[in-house]
Design a protein around this motif. Structure first.
Motif, PDB file in Angstrom:
ATOM      1  N   ASP A   1       0.831  -1.209   0.000  1.00 29.75           N
ATOM      2  CA  ASP A   1       0.000   0.000   0.000  1.00 29.75           C
ATOM      3  C   ASP A   1       0.865   1.258   0.000  1.00 29.75           C
ATOM      4  O   ASP A   1       0.596   2.214  -0.731  1.00 29.75           O
ATOM      5  CB  ASP A   1      -0.939   0.022   1.205  1.00 29.75           C
ATOM      6  CG  ASP A   1      -2.045  -1.017   1.119  1.00 29.75           C
ATOM      7  OD1 ASP A   1      -2.234  -1.623   0.040  1.00 29.75           O
ATOM      8  OD2 ASP A   1      -2.715  -1.241   2.145  1.00 29.75           O
ATOM      9  N   ALA A   2       1.902   1.266   0.828  1.00 25.21           N
ATOM     10  CA  ALA A   2       2.797   2.426   0.881  1.00 25.21           C
ATOM     11  C   ALA A   2       3.485   2.616  -0.467  1.00 25.21           C
ATOM     12  O   ALA A   2       3.565   3.737  -0.981  1.00 25.21           O
ATOM     13  CB  ALA A   2       3.830   2.255   1.997  1.00 25.21           C
ATOM     14  N   ASP A   3       3.948   1.535  -1.054  1.00 24.23           N
ATOM     15  CA  ASP A   3       4.629   1.618  -2.341  1.00 24.23           C
ATOM     16  C   ASP A   3       3.685   2.143  -3.428  1.00 24.23           C
ATOM     17  O   ASP A   3       4.073   2.984  -4.246  1.00 24.23           O
ATOM     18  CB  ASP A   3       5.177   0.238  -2.718  1.00 24.23           C
ATOM     19  CG  ASP A   3       6.112   0.289  -3.891  1.00 24.23           C
ATOM     20  OD1 ASP A   3       7.050   1.111  -3.870  1.00 24.23           O
ATOM     21  OD2 ASP A   3       5.903  -0.494  -4.849  1.00 24.23           O
ATOM     22  N   ALA A   4       2.439   1.687  -3.416  1.00 23.05           N
ATOM     23  CA  ALA A   4       1.456   2.135  -4.412  1.00 23.05           C
ATOM     24  C   ALA A   4       1.189   3.635  -4.294  1.00 23.05           C
ATOM     25  O   ALA A   4       0.881   4.292  -5.291  1.00 23.05           O
ATOM     26  CB  ALA A   4       0.158   1.346  -4.250  1.00 23.05           C
ATOM     27  N   ARG A   5       1.314   4.178  -3.093  1.00 23.67           N
ATOM     28  CA  ARG A   5       1.113   5.617  -2.872  1.00 23.67           C
ATOM     29  C   ARG A   5       2.424   6.392  -2.956  1.00 23.67           C
ATOM     30  O   ARG A   5       2.459   7.572  -2.647  1.00 23.67           O
ATOM     31  CB  ARG A   5       0.462   5.838  -1.506  1.00 23.67           C
ATOM     32  CG  ARG A   5      -0.961   5.302  -1.400  1.00 23.67           C
ATOM     33  CD  ARG A   5      -1.624   5.737  -0.089  1.00 23.67           C
ATOM     34  NE  ARG A   5      -0.889   5.325   1.076  1.00 23.67           N
ATOM     35  CZ  ARG A   5      -1.134   4.231   1.807  1.00 23.67           C
ATOM     36  NH1 ARG A   5      -2.118   3.432   1.469  1.00 23.67           N
ATOM     37  NH2 ARG A   5      -0.411   3.948   2.857  1.00 23.67           N
ATOM     38  N   GLN A   6       3.502   5.712  -3.326  1.00 23.75           N
ATOM     39  CA  GLN A   6       4.841   6.299  -3.384  1.00 23.75           C
ATOM     40  C   GLN A   6       5.230   6.892  -2.021  1.00 23.75           C
ATOM     41  O   GLN A   6       5.769   7.981  -1.927  1.00 23.75           O
ATOM     42  CB  GLN A   6       4.928   7.350  -4.493  1.00 23.75           C
ATOM     43  CG  GLN A   6       4.713   6.741  -5.859  1.00 23.75           C
ATOM     44  CD  GLN A   6       4.826   7.752  -6.972  1.00 23.75           C
ATOM     45  OE1 GLN A   6       4.576   8.933  -6.796  1.00 23.75           O
ATOM     46  NE2 GLN A   6       5.214   7.272  -8.135  1.00 23.75           N
ATOM     47  N   GLU A   7       4.928   6.120  -0.980  1.00 22.98           N
ATOM     48  CA  GLU A   7       5.255   6.499   0.390  1.00 22.98           C
ATOM     49  C   GLU A   7       6.215   5.462   0.966  1.00 22.98           C
ATOM     50  O   GLU A   7       6.423   4.402   0.366  1.00 22.98           O
ATOM     51  CB  GLU A   7       3.990   6.559   1.253  1.00 22.98           C
ATOM     52  CG  GLU A   7       3.001   7.598   0.800  1.00 22.98           C
ATOM     53  CD  GLU A   7       1.699   7.560   1.576  1.00 22.98           C
ATOM     54  OE1 GLU A   7       0.941   8.524   1.442  1.00 22.98           O
ATOM     55  OE2 GLU A   7       1.437   6.585   2.298  1.00 22.98           O
ATOM     56  N   GLU A   8       6.762   5.778   2.119  1.00 23.11           N
ATOM     57  CA  GLU A   8       7.628   4.846   2.842  1.00 23.11           C
ATOM     58  C   GLU A   8       7.088   4.644   4.245  1.00 23.11           C
ATOM     59  O   GLU A   8       6.546   5.572   4.834  1.00 23.11           O
ATOM     60  CB  GLU A   8       9.044   5.410   2.951  1.00 23.11           C
ATOM     61  CG  GLU A   8       9.758   5.546   1.641  1.00 23.11           C
ATOM     62  CD  GLU A   8      11.147   6.127   1.816  1.00 23.11           C
ATOM     63  OE1 GLU A   8      11.608   6.301   2.967  1.00 23.11           O
ATOM     64  OE2 GLU A   8      11.776   6.409   0.786  1.00 23.11           O
ATOM     65  N   VAL A   9       7.263   3.446   4.772  1.00 25.37           N
ATOM     66  CA  VAL A   9       6.944   3.204   6.174  1.00 25.37           C
ATOM     67  C   VAL A   9       8.021   3.899   6.990  1.00 25.37           C
ATOM     68  O   VAL A   9       9.214   3.651   6.805  1.00 25.37           O
ATOM     69  CB  VAL A   9       6.899   1.694   6.490  1.00 25.37           C
ATOM     70  CG1 VAL A   9       6.675   1.466   7.977  1.00 25.37           C
ATOM     71  CG2 VAL A   9       5.823   1.013   5.658  1.00 25.37           C
ATOM     72  N   ALA A  10       7.617   4.815   7.864  1.00 24.52           N
ATOM     73  CA  ALA A  10       8.575   5.610   8.634  1.00 24.52           C
ATOM     74  C   ALA A  10       8.661   5.183  10.090  1.00 24.52           C
ATOM     75  O   ALA A  10       9.651   5.457  10.757  1.00 24.52           O
ATOM     76  CB  ALA A  10       8.203   7.082   8.562  1.00 24.52           C
ATOM     77  N   CYS A  11       7.612   4.509  10.590  1.00 32.03           N
ATOM     78  CA  CYS A  11       7.561   4.212  12.021  1.00 32.03           C
ATOM     79  C   CYS A  11       6.782   2.935  12.266  1.00 32.03           C
ATOM     80  O   CYS A  11       5.772   2.680  11.605  1.00 32.03           O
ATOM     81  CB  CYS A  11       6.893   5.385  12.732  1.00 32.03           C
ATOM     82  SG  CYS A  11       6.721   5.150  14.497  1.00 32.03           S
ATOM     83  N   VAL A  12       7.259   2.160  13.207  1.00 35.43           N
ATOM     84  CA  VAL A  12       6.537   0.984  13.692  1.00 35.43           C
ATOM     85  C   VAL A  12       6.163   1.290  15.138  1.00 35.43           C
ATOM     86  O   VAL A  12       7.013   1.674  15.938  1.00 35.43           O
ATOM     87  CB  VAL A  12       7.403  -0.289  13.612  1.00 35.43           C
ATOM     88  CG1 VAL A  12       6.702  -1.464  14.265  1.00 35.43           C
ATOM     89  CG2 VAL A  12       7.755  -0.601  12.163  1.00 35.43           C
ATOM     90  N   PHE A  13       4.892   1.145  15.454  1.00 30.78           N
ATOM     91  CA  PHE A  13       4.364   1.487  16.775  1.00 30.78           C
ATOM     92  C   PHE A  13       3.857   0.229  17.461  1.00 30.78           C
ATOM     93  O   PHE A  13       3.233  -0.617  16.817  1.00 30.78           O
ATOM     94  CB  PHE A  13       3.208   2.483  16.606  1.00 30.78           C
ATOM     95  CG  PHE A  13       2.322   2.591  17.801  1.00 30.78           C
ATOM     96  CD1 PHE A  13       2.593   3.508  18.798  1.00 30.78           C
ATOM     97  CD2 PHE A  13       1.215   1.769  17.940  1.00 30.78           C
ATOM     98  CE1 PHE A  13       1.780   3.599  19.907  1.00 30.78           C
ATOM     99  CE2 PHE A  13       0.392   1.864  19.054  1.00 30.78           C
ATOM    100  CZ  PHE A  13       0.681   2.780  20.032  1.00 30.78           C
ATOM    101  N   HIS A  14       4.128   0.112  18.743  1.00 27.77           N
ATOM    102  CA  HIS A  14       3.460  -0.907  19.554  1.00 27.77           C
ATOM    103  C   HIS A  14       3.480  -0.472  21.013  1.00 27.77           C
ATOM    104  O   HIS A  14       4.146   0.486  21.381  1.00 27.77           O
ATOM    105  CB  HIS A  14       4.067  -2.299  19.357  1.00 27.77           C
ATOM    106  CG  HIS A  14       5.415  -2.511  19.946  1.00 27.77           C
ATOM    107  ND1 HIS A  14       6.578  -2.069  19.344  1.00 27.77           N
ATOM    108  CD2 HIS A  14       5.799  -3.128  21.088  1.00 27.77           C
ATOM    109  CE1 HIS A  14       7.614  -2.420  20.083  1.00 27.77           C
ATOM    110  NE2 HIS A  14       7.174  -3.054  21.160  1.00 27.77           N
ATOM    111  N   SER A  15       2.718  -1.177  21.821  1.00 23.01           N
ATOM    112  CA  SER A  15       2.624  -0.814  23.238  1.00 23.01           C
ATOM    113  C   SER A  15       3.171  -1.933  24.111  1.00 23.01           C
ATOM    114  O   SER A  15       3.233  -3.086  23.696  1.00 23.01           O
ATOM    115  CB  SER A  15       1.171  -0.513  23.612  1.00 23.01           C
ATOM    116  OG  SER A  15       0.363  -1.653  23.383  1.00 23.01           O
ATOM    117  N   HIS A  16       3.567  -1.547  25.305  1.00 25.00           N
ATOM    118  CA  HIS A  16       3.955  -2.493  26.350  1.00 25.00           C
ATOM    119  C   HIS A  16       2.959  -2.301  27.487  1.00 25.00           C
ATOM    120  O   HIS A  16       2.908  -1.231  28.084  1.00 25.00           O
ATOM    121  CB  HIS A  16       5.371  -2.208  26.854  1.00 25.00           C
ATOM    122  CG  HIS A  16       6.446  -2.572  25.896  1.00 25.00           C
ATOM    123  ND1 HIS A  16       7.778  -2.393  26.195  1.00 25.00           N
ATOM    124  CD2 HIS A  16       6.416  -3.114  24.654  1.00 25.00           C
ATOM    125  CE1 HIS A  16       8.513  -2.804  25.177  1.00 25.00           C
ATOM    126  NE2 HIS A  16       7.717  -3.235  24.228  1.00 25.00           N
TER     127      HIS A  16
END
Length: 105
Positions: free
Chosen positions: A23-38
């Motif tokens: 999806d990011a590639d199709a929008r010419q975007e990059e994944v910039a952050c991975v989020f998760h919780s503890h």
């Protein structure tokens, strides 16, 4: 969280991670952050987080930052951001006032 031990580790379902990247590639975007919780644990990039993000000491996504939010009593208590620099993950705290959830565009 697709991990069999979600209180200890976070894991993407491979098919979901692939779809995020496509999806990011199709929008010419990059994944910039991975989020998760503890949950009921500190907002630090844990040993397990590091192992998953950099197997054999080599980061899978060296350009991506990792945001971890500590959840206590059902609320965000603290947050941190980790990035790969100089051969290791460097972690800095994030002020919760600066941490916002927004809907994707």
């Amino acid at each position: 969280n697709a991990s069999p031990t979600p209180h200890v580790a976070y894991a993407f379902a491979p098919e979901q991670w692939l779809q995020v990247c496509l999806d990011a590639d199709a929008r010419q975007e990059e994944v910039a952050c991975v989020f998760h919780s503890h949950v009921d644990a500190p907002a630090v990039f844990s040993t397990e987080d590091r192992r998953q993000a950099a197997p054999s000491g080599i980061p899978l996504l060296p350009q991506v930052s990792y945001v971890v939010v500590a959840i206590r009593g059902g609320r965000a208590a603290s947050a941190s951001r980790s990035v790969w620099r100089a051969g290791d993950f460097q972690t800095v705290p994030l002020a919760l006032a600066d941490f916002r959830f927004e809907k994707p565009v």
